[in-house]
Design a protein around this motif. Structure first.
Motif, mmCIF file in Angstrom:
data_model
loop_
_atom_site.group_PDB
_atom_site.id
_atom_site.type_symbol
_atom_site.label_atom_id
_atom_site.label_comp_id
_atom_site.label_asym_id
_atom_site.label_seq_id
_atom_site.Cartn_x
_atom_site.Cartn_y
_atom_site.Cartn_z
ATOM 1 N N THR A 53 35.840 46.409 55.659
ATOM 2 C CA THR A 53 34.795 47.412 55.496
ATOM 3 C C THR A 53 34.352 47.473 54.044
ATOM 4 N N SER A 54 33.215 48.153 53.815
ATOM 5 C CA SER A 54 32.720 48.276 52.430
ATOM 6 C C SER A 54 33.710 49.037 51.563
ATOM 7 N N ASP A 55 34.354 50.090 52.154
ATOM 8 C CA ASP A 55 35.350 50.850 51.389
ATOM 9 C C ASP A 55 36.541 49.987 51.045
ATOM 10 N N GLU A 56 37.012 49.161 52.030
ATOM 11 C CA GLU A 56 38.159 48.290 51.778
ATOM 12 C C GLU A 56 37.810 47.258 50.727
ATOM 13 N N LYS A 57 36.581 46.711 50.783
ATOM 14 C CA LYS A 57 36.172 45.720 49.797
ATOM 15 C C LYS A 57 36.160 46.317 48.398
ATOM 16 N N GLU A 58 35.687 47.574 48.292
ATOM 17 C CA GLU A 58 35.638 48.229 46.983
ATOM 18 C C GLU A 58 37.043 48.454 46.442
ATOM 19 N N ILE A 59 37.984 48.865 47.318
ATOM 20 C CA ILE A 59 39.371 49.054 46.889
ATOM 21 C C ILE A 59 39.958 47.734 46.433
ATOM 22 N N ASP A 60 39.683 46.653 47.204
ATOM 23 C CA ASP A 60 40.214 45.340 46.847
ATOM 24 C C ASP A 60 39.664 44.893 45.507
ATOM 25 N N THR A 61 38.364 45.095 45.295
ATOM 26 C CA THR A 61 37.733 44.732 44.037
ATOM 27 C C THR A 61 38.347 45.503 42.871
ATOM 28 N N MET A 62 38.574 46.800 43.063
ATOM 29 C CA MET A 62 39.174 47.607 41.994
ATOM 30 C C MET A 62 40.587 47.149 41.693
ATOM 31 N N ILE B 165 41.798 44.044 42.030
ATOM 32 C CA ILE B 165 41.686 42.802 41.255
ATOM 33 C C ILE B 165 41.297 43.123 39.820
ATOM 34 N N ASP B 166 40.296 44.003 39.680
ATOM 35 C CA ASP B 166 39.807 44.377 38.356
ATOM 36 C C ASP B 166 40.937 44.954 37.504
ATOM 37 N N HIS B 167 41.709 45.880 38.067
ATOM 38 C CA HIS B 167 42.789 46.518 37.326
ATOM 39 C C HIS B 167 43.877 45.510 36.964
ATOM 40 N N ALA B 168 44.211 44.623 37.916
ATOM 41 C CA ALA B 168 45.275 43.639 37.666
ATOM 42 C C ALA B 168 44.906 42.709 36.532
ATOM 43 N N VAL B 169 43.633 42.296 36.490
ATOM 44 C CA VAL B 169 43.194 41.408 35.414
ATOM 45 C C VAL B 169 43.169 42.147 34.085
ATOM 46 N N GLY C 206 36.089 40.092 41.201
ATOM 47 C CA GLY C 206 36.292 39.600 42.555
ATOM 48 C C GLY C 206 35.140 39.808 43.501
ATOM 49 N N ARG C 207 33.967 40.159 42.975
ATOM 50 C CA ARG C 207 32.835 40.403 43.877
ATOM 51 C C ARG C 207 32.194 39.107 44.359
ATOM 52 N N PHE C 208 32.406 38.013 43.626
ATOM 53 C CA PHE C 208 32.006 36.700 44.151
ATOM 54 C C PHE C 208 32.871 35.656 43.483
ATOM 55 N N GLY C 209 32.849 34.455 44.065
ATOM 56 C CA GLY C 209 33.610 33.335 43.492
ATOM 57 C C GLY C 209 34.890 33.103 44.196
#
Length: 286
Positions: A2-11, A13-17, A283-286
């Motif tokens: 879902t869009s919410d799950e994708k946003e959580i996943d992106t955040m 990845i962002d935080h881990a990096v 993580g939004r593309f690539g």
């Protein structure tokens, strides 16, 4: 997803990096490689277009971006390995210590002696551990003490203590991580001042990867290092500057790599100026 799950996943990845970023000051070191309007062709196909950046001495520069964006192609320009590919053509300018790397009077073999390469998969020679290190200097006609050279080089590669009692054993008997450190030792045995690394940890487990990363950070005191990596955390942990590449795809499916952004690593990962860069590292593309 879902869009919410994708946003959580992106955040996530962002935080881990971004947690891996070390906000360190960089001294103003001299530019070693000055790259201007670099384009690479394989026959009529343009693999990379219009790359301009400067690689500074005694820093680790990471080249990141999605598959097919030309990172490895650009890396091979620094030691003229693209010369070995039939139909390859390099346009633009790369200067090394102020000298045109592709000038008519420049010997590519001498370039490769000064600029070592470590590949994605460990590839030790089917020789002893000792001979893997000694081979390059021997071919180059080095006249010094090989016992001392091998010990010094393996020590720099953080491998001496593990192999000092089995130098006459086959290098292929070593673990994958040990083999890769041996390949790094082989690359620095001829006393280059640059080491190129093309995804050197992609075939290694996490523990071996961390040892290679620590080794890279130690080696930059003596060498300039350029690394291609798909691992965002790795780029954040080890590099001083980062170049982000992306790819243009034509209607016919031809893919041409382009440099999108080049800056200090903490700026690329925490405050990029280009939306494509931010989308990739989060993580939004690539």
């Amino acid at each position: 997803m879902t869009s919410d799950e994708k946003e959580i996943d992106t955040m996530t990845i962002d935080h881990a990096v971004r947690e891996d970023i070390d906000l360190r000051e960089l001294p103003d070191r001299p530019v070693l490689f000055d790259v201007t309007d670099l384009s690479v062709y394989y026959g009529d196909f343009q693999a990379v277009a219009d790359v301009t950046l400067g690689i500074r001495e005694h820093e680790i520069t990471a080249l990141i971006g999605p598959s097919g964006c030309g990172k490895s192609t650009v890396l091979r320009c620094f030691d003229r390995m693209n010369d070995l590919i039939e139909g390859a053509r390099v346009e633009g300018t790369i200067t090394y210590h102020g000298i045109d790397l592709y000038g008519a009077d420049v010997d590519p073999v001498e370039v490769r002696r000064r600029i070592g390469m470590v590949f994605q998969k460990p590839n030790p020679f089917p020789k002893t551990i000792f001979e893997n290190v000694a081979f390059g200097p021997r071919i180059a006609g080095w006249k010094g003490n090989y016992d001392d050279l091998v010990e010094e080089t393996l020590t720099k590669a953080a491998l001496w203590d593990e192999v000092k009692d089995k130098l006459s054993e086959p290098a292929l008997a070593l673990s994958g991580g040990q083999q890769q450190r041996l390949c790094i030792a082989r690359a620095i045995a001829t006393s280059p001042d640059v080491v190129l690394m093309d995804e050197p940890c992609s075939a290694l487990d996490p523990i071996a990867t961390l040892r290679i990363e620590q080794l890279m950070m130690d080696l930059k005191q003596d060498y300039t290092i350029i690394i291609v990596t798909h691992n965002m955390q790795q780029a954040a942990r080890v590099s001083d500057r980062t170049a982000f590449f992306s790819v243009d795809v034509t209607d016919e499916g031809q893919r041409t790599g382009r440099l999108i952004e080049f800056d200090r690593t903490e700026m690329i990962f925490t405050n990029p100026t280009q939306k494509d860069t931010e989308d990739y590292i989060t993580g939004r593309f690539g």
